[in-house]
Write an enzyme that holds these catalytic residues in place. Structure first.
Site, PDB file in Angstrom:
ATOM      1  N   HIS A 307       0.856  -1.185   0.000  1.00 19.61           N
ATOM      2  CA  HIS A 307       0.000   0.000   0.000  1.00 19.61           C
ATOM      3  C   HIS A 307       0.890   1.231   0.000  1.00 19.61           C
ATOM      4  O   HIS A 307       1.943   1.232   0.624  1.00 19.61           O
ATOM      5  CB  HIS A 307      -0.899  -0.001   1.248  1.00 19.61           C
ATOM      6  CG  HIS A 307      -2.062   0.917   1.112  1.00 19.61           C
ATOM      7  ND1 HIS A 307      -1.975   2.262   1.365  1.00 19.61           N
ATOM      8  CD2 HIS A 307      -3.331   0.679   0.707  1.00 19.61           C
ATOM      9  CE1 HIS A 307      -3.158   2.808   1.136  1.00 19.61           C
ATOM     10  NE2 HIS A 307      -3.998   1.879   0.726  1.00 19.61           N
ATOM     11  N   ASP A 364      -8.062  -5.125  -0.147  1.00 19.48           N
ATOM     12  CA  ASP A 364      -8.579  -5.941  -1.244  1.00 19.48           C
ATOM     13  C   ASP A 364      -8.236  -7.420  -1.131  1.00 19.48           C
ATOM     14  O   ASP A 364      -8.731  -8.229  -1.903  1.00 19.48           O
ATOM     15  CB  ASP A 364      -8.022  -5.418  -2.579  1.00 19.48           C
ATOM     16  CG  ASP A 364      -8.642  -4.097  -2.952  1.00 19.48           C
ATOM     17  OD1 ASP A 364      -9.857  -3.959  -2.733  1.00 19.48           O
ATOM     18  OD2 ASP A 364      -7.930  -3.212  -3.455  1.00 19.48           O
TER      19      ASP A 364
HETATM   20  N1  ACO Z   1       4.203  -7.604  -4.803  1.00 17.23           N
HETATM   21  C1  ACO Z   1       5.557  -7.613  -4.916  1.00 17.23           C
HETATM   22  N2  ACO Z   1       6.329  -6.528  -4.686  1.00 17.23           N
HETATM   23  C2  ACO Z   1       5.732  -5.399  -4.311  1.00 17.23           C
HETATM   24  C3  ACO Z   1       4.318  -5.319  -4.183  1.00 17.23           C
HETATM   25  C4  ACO Z   1       3.553  -6.467  -4.436  1.00 17.23           C
HETATM   26  N3  ACO Z   1       2.220  -6.456  -4.320  1.00 17.23           N
HETATM   27  N4  ACO Z   1       3.985  -4.065  -3.813  1.00 17.23           N
HETATM   28  C5  ACO Z   1       5.134  -3.376  -3.723  1.00 17.23           C
HETATM   29  N5  ACO Z   1       6.189  -4.179  -4.014  1.00 17.23           N
HETATM   30  C6  ACO Z   1       7.619  -3.813  -3.970  1.00 17.23           C
HETATM   31  C7  ACO Z   1       8.006  -2.998  -5.202  1.00 17.23           C
HETATM   32  O1  ACO Z   1       8.466  -3.799  -6.248  1.00 17.23           O
HETATM   33  C8  ACO Z   1       9.098  -2.108  -4.625  1.00 17.23           C
HETATM   34  O2  ACO Z   1      10.246  -2.891  -4.496  1.00 17.23           O
HETATM   35  P1  ACO Z   1      11.714  -2.217  -4.719  1.00 17.23           P
HETATM   36  O3  ACO Z   1      11.863  -1.197  -3.636  1.00 17.23           O
HETATM   37  O4  ACO Z   1      12.661  -3.349  -4.639  1.00 17.23           O
HETATM   38  O5  ACO Z   1      11.670  -1.595  -6.097  1.00 17.23           O
HETATM   39  C9  ACO Z   1       8.601  -1.814  -3.199  1.00 17.23           C
HETATM   40  O6  ACO Z   1       7.799  -2.940  -2.844  1.00 17.23           O
HETATM   41  C10 ACO Z   1       7.802  -0.530  -3.079  1.00 17.23           C
HETATM   42  O7  ACO Z   1       6.686  -0.601  -3.985  1.00 17.23           O
HETATM   43  P2  ACO Z   1       6.182   0.599  -4.888  1.00 17.23           P
HETATM   44  O8  ACO Z   1       5.534   0.051  -6.114  1.00 17.23           O
HETATM   45  O9  ACO Z   1       7.279   1.601  -5.071  1.00 17.23           O
HETATM   46  O10 ACO Z   1       5.100   1.241  -3.925  1.00 17.23           O
HETATM   47  P3  ACO Z   1       3.901   2.170  -4.347  1.00 17.23           P
HETATM   48  O11 ACO Z   1       3.536   2.915  -3.110  1.00 17.23           O
HETATM   49  O12 ACO Z   1       4.239   2.958  -5.570  1.00 17.23           O
HETATM   50  O13 ACO Z   1       2.747   1.145  -4.753  1.00 17.23           O
HETATM   51  C11 ACO Z   1       0.870  -0.297  -4.647  1.00 17.23           C
HETATM   52  C12 ACO Z   1       1.711   0.760  -3.925  1.00 17.23           C
HETATM   53  C13 ACO Z   1       0.466   0.207  -6.055  1.00 17.23           C
HETATM   54  C14 ACO Z   1      -0.404  -0.550  -3.851  1.00 17.23           C
HETATM   55  C15 ACO Z   1       1.709  -1.596  -4.760  1.00 17.23           C
HETATM   56  O14 ACO Z   1       2.010  -2.081  -3.461  1.00 17.23           O
HETATM   57  C16 ACO Z   1       1.013  -2.688  -5.577  1.00 17.23           C
HETATM   58  O15 ACO Z   1       1.147  -2.698  -6.808  1.00 17.23           O
HETATM   59  N6  ACO Z   1       0.247  -3.611  -4.902  1.00 17.23           N
HETATM   60  C17 ACO Z   1      -0.525  -4.619  -5.616  1.00 17.23           C
HETATM   61  C18 ACO Z   1      -1.826  -4.018  -6.131  1.00 17.23           C
HETATM   62  C19 ACO Z   1      -2.819  -3.767  -5.010  1.00 17.23           C
HETATM   63  O16 ACO Z   1      -3.055  -4.610  -4.147  1.00 17.23           O
HETATM   64  N7  ACO Z   1      -3.450  -2.585  -5.062  1.00 17.23           N
HETATM   65  C20 ACO Z   1      -4.493  -2.199  -4.086  1.00 17.23           C
HETATM   66  C21 ACO Z   1      -4.004  -1.098  -3.184  1.00 17.23           C
HETATM   67  S1  ACO Z   1      -5.226  -0.739  -1.973  1.00 17.23           S
HETATM   68  C22 ACO Z   1      -6.338   0.170  -2.784  1.00 17.23           C
HETATM   69  O17 ACO Z   1      -6.095   0.925  -3.678  1.00 17.23           O
HETATM   70  C23 ACO Z   1      -7.683   0.071  -2.357  1.00 17.23           C
END
Ligand code: ACO
Length: 424
Positions: A307, A364
């Site tokens: 998140h 979710d």
């Molecule tokens: N699976 C694997 N790796 C992940 C995940 C995941 N679900 N989420 C984040 N990471 C990793 C990223 O690859 C990144 O790694 P790094 O530092 O080695 O590059 C690190 O964790 C930080 O992630 P970011 O993408 O930079 O974080 P951001 O805040 O931009 O993204 C997001 C947040 C979009 C929710 C992300 O965690 C994601 O894609 N999750 C899966 C989709 C999801 O569940 N979305 C619902 C969110 S809740 C809502 O909107 C109601």
């Protein structure tokens, strides 16, 4: 005395005011930065940018706290009804008994949609995704209520637009499902409360007496409250930016619905179930999928994990996980995807990759399993999220308008070609 931050650029020192929120959050006010220094800030994805002050929702992602107008999400889910939470979010306080009765009556008596809207539904093929239908139909409300086009009209006019939207969204949502199924639609039933009426419009058949299952009604009530607002998320920020141009509430919320649709935001609930189903089909090996999620050369991400703001357990996920167990047990459903979800969560929470990055299950991760147990088809999951989030979008739009906020218009850092001649 106002605290200030000092900014040093090329030997010059600039003082920037530091503001403090009611929960001690601190912000550096850079609203005059460009005028004073000729610089802008660069913050792609708004990871550190506060776009507004707000009194609606407080969340502390490090501590896993979520409160609406001071009330904890745990208290709201346990003690309140979705419609009164909606009122509280939009108008700032819970209604007294008389006001609430009047509000419920008004909402109930606006649930019908104009018969001509049926023709728009009929124009969609049954392959239409319900989110696309929902956003189109919400925009089309402007055609039926053109007085809503100018949101600077009287507060009573704005209230009526709000009431119509709250009342009609469940009808439009249920009809988009009926359209997909090729079933005749159910007209709203004024004897039923907001949540029960939605269930009736989804699952009732005109030839049968539909009885609302109280377990299902309670679970849905809770799910809607859990989704009701979440401060400046992608869709709420979209609603505010669109509304800041003085576009109508319907147009602004329709834009919010589209922002929610994506799988990195509200679309994740659909993506989670699809992911769990794939893992099940592939033999249920959760370690294999954890490895894929960690592999930077593999685009696969663990949906429902991580998140932007929560770096601790999402408090909503905690409530949903419990509710998920309760609903499945009382409906006597055994869902193997729930077992896979639990195994996946357990393994991820022990895995260094997820621990280091503070990736926890989000709202979710378990919601889709409950939706499925109560009979909601996968493509409707994000529509359910939209129904829950509606009061939040309205509250954010109303606050933005009442504060008289300027049009939302970010800056950019241009990195393209310098001026060149067009050689022809
Ligand atoms: N699976 C694997 N790796 C992940 C995940 C995941 N679900 N989420 C984040 N990471 C990793 C990223 O690859 C990144 O790694 P790094 O530092 O080695 O590059 C690190 O964790 C930080 O992630 P970011 O993408 O930079 O974080 P951001 O805040 O931009 O993204 C997001 C947040 C979009 C929710 C992300 O965690 C994601 O894609 N999750 C899966 C989709 C999801 O569940 N979305 C619902 C969110 S809740 C809502 O909107 C109601």
């Amino acid at each position: 005395m106002t605290k200030t931050a000092e900014l040093h650029i090329d030997g010059n020192v600039y003082e920037l005011p530091i503001l403090e929120g009611s929960e001690g959050e601190k912000a550096i006010d850079i609203s005059k930065l460009r005028a004073q220094t000729g610089h802008i800030t660069l913050d792609v994805g708004f990871k550190n940018t506060g776009s507004t002050k707000s009194s609606i929702t407080f969340l502390d992602g490090e501590k896993g706290i979520l409160r609406h107008r001071g009330y904890t999400i745990e208290d709201l889910c346990e003690k309140a009804d979705f419609l009164e939470v909606a009122y509280m979010l939009i108008y700032g306080e819970f209604p007294d008994a008389e006001t609430y009765e009047k509000f419920k009556y008004t909402i109930t008596h606006h649930t019908l949609v104009h018969e001509d809207m049926r023709k728009i539904f009929d124009g969609f093929p049954s392959t239409a995704h319900p989110m696309g239908v929902l956003s189109s139909l919400v925009t089309s409300l402007t055609a039926f209520y053109p007085e809503s086009l100018d949101p600077t009209t009287s507060p009573e006019g704005v209230d009526l637009t709000i009431e119509r939207l709250l009342a009609k969204l469940p009808t439009i949502a249920a009809w988009s499902y009926k359209n997909e199924m090729g079933h005749p639609v159910n007209y709203p039933n004024n004897q039923l409360d907001y949540v029960s009426n939605f269930l009736y419009m989804m699952f009732g058949f005109r030839t049968e007496n539909y009885e609302v299952n109280p377990v299902v009604r309670d679970a849905l009530n809770k799910l809607l409250i859990l989704h009701a607002d979440h401060e400046q998320n992608c869709s709420a920020a979209t609603v505010r930016v669109v509304g800041s141009s003085q576009a109508s509430l319907y147009a602004s919320v329709s834009a919010g619905i589209n922002a929610l649709w994506g799988r990195l935001h509200g679309g994740a609930n659909q993506a989670v179930i699809e992911m769990l189903e794939n893992i099940k089909k592939d033999g249920g090996d959760v370690e294999k999928y954890l490895a894929k999620a960690k592999d930077k050369d593999d685009p696969f991400r663990l949906m429902g994990f991580g998140h932007r703001v929560y770096k601790n357990f999402d408090p909503r996920a905690r409530i949903i996980k419990k509710s998920c167990d309760d609903v499945l047990e009382s409906l006597g459903i055994k869902d193997p995807t729930l077992e896979i979800a639990k195994k996946l969560e357990e393994a991820a929470l022990k895995d260094d990759y997820f621990v280091e990055r503070k990736l926890f299950p989000n709202v979710d991760f378990y919601s889709g399993i409950i939706y499925r147990a109560i009979g909601i088809p996968t493509e409707m999951f994000t529509v359910m999220f939209a129904m829950g989030r509606l009061p939040g979008w309205i509250a954010q739009w109303k606050e933005m308008r009442e504060e008289g906020q300027p049009i939302g218009r970010p800056r950019q850092l241009y990195v393209g070609e310098n001026e060149r001649k067009l050689e022809k």
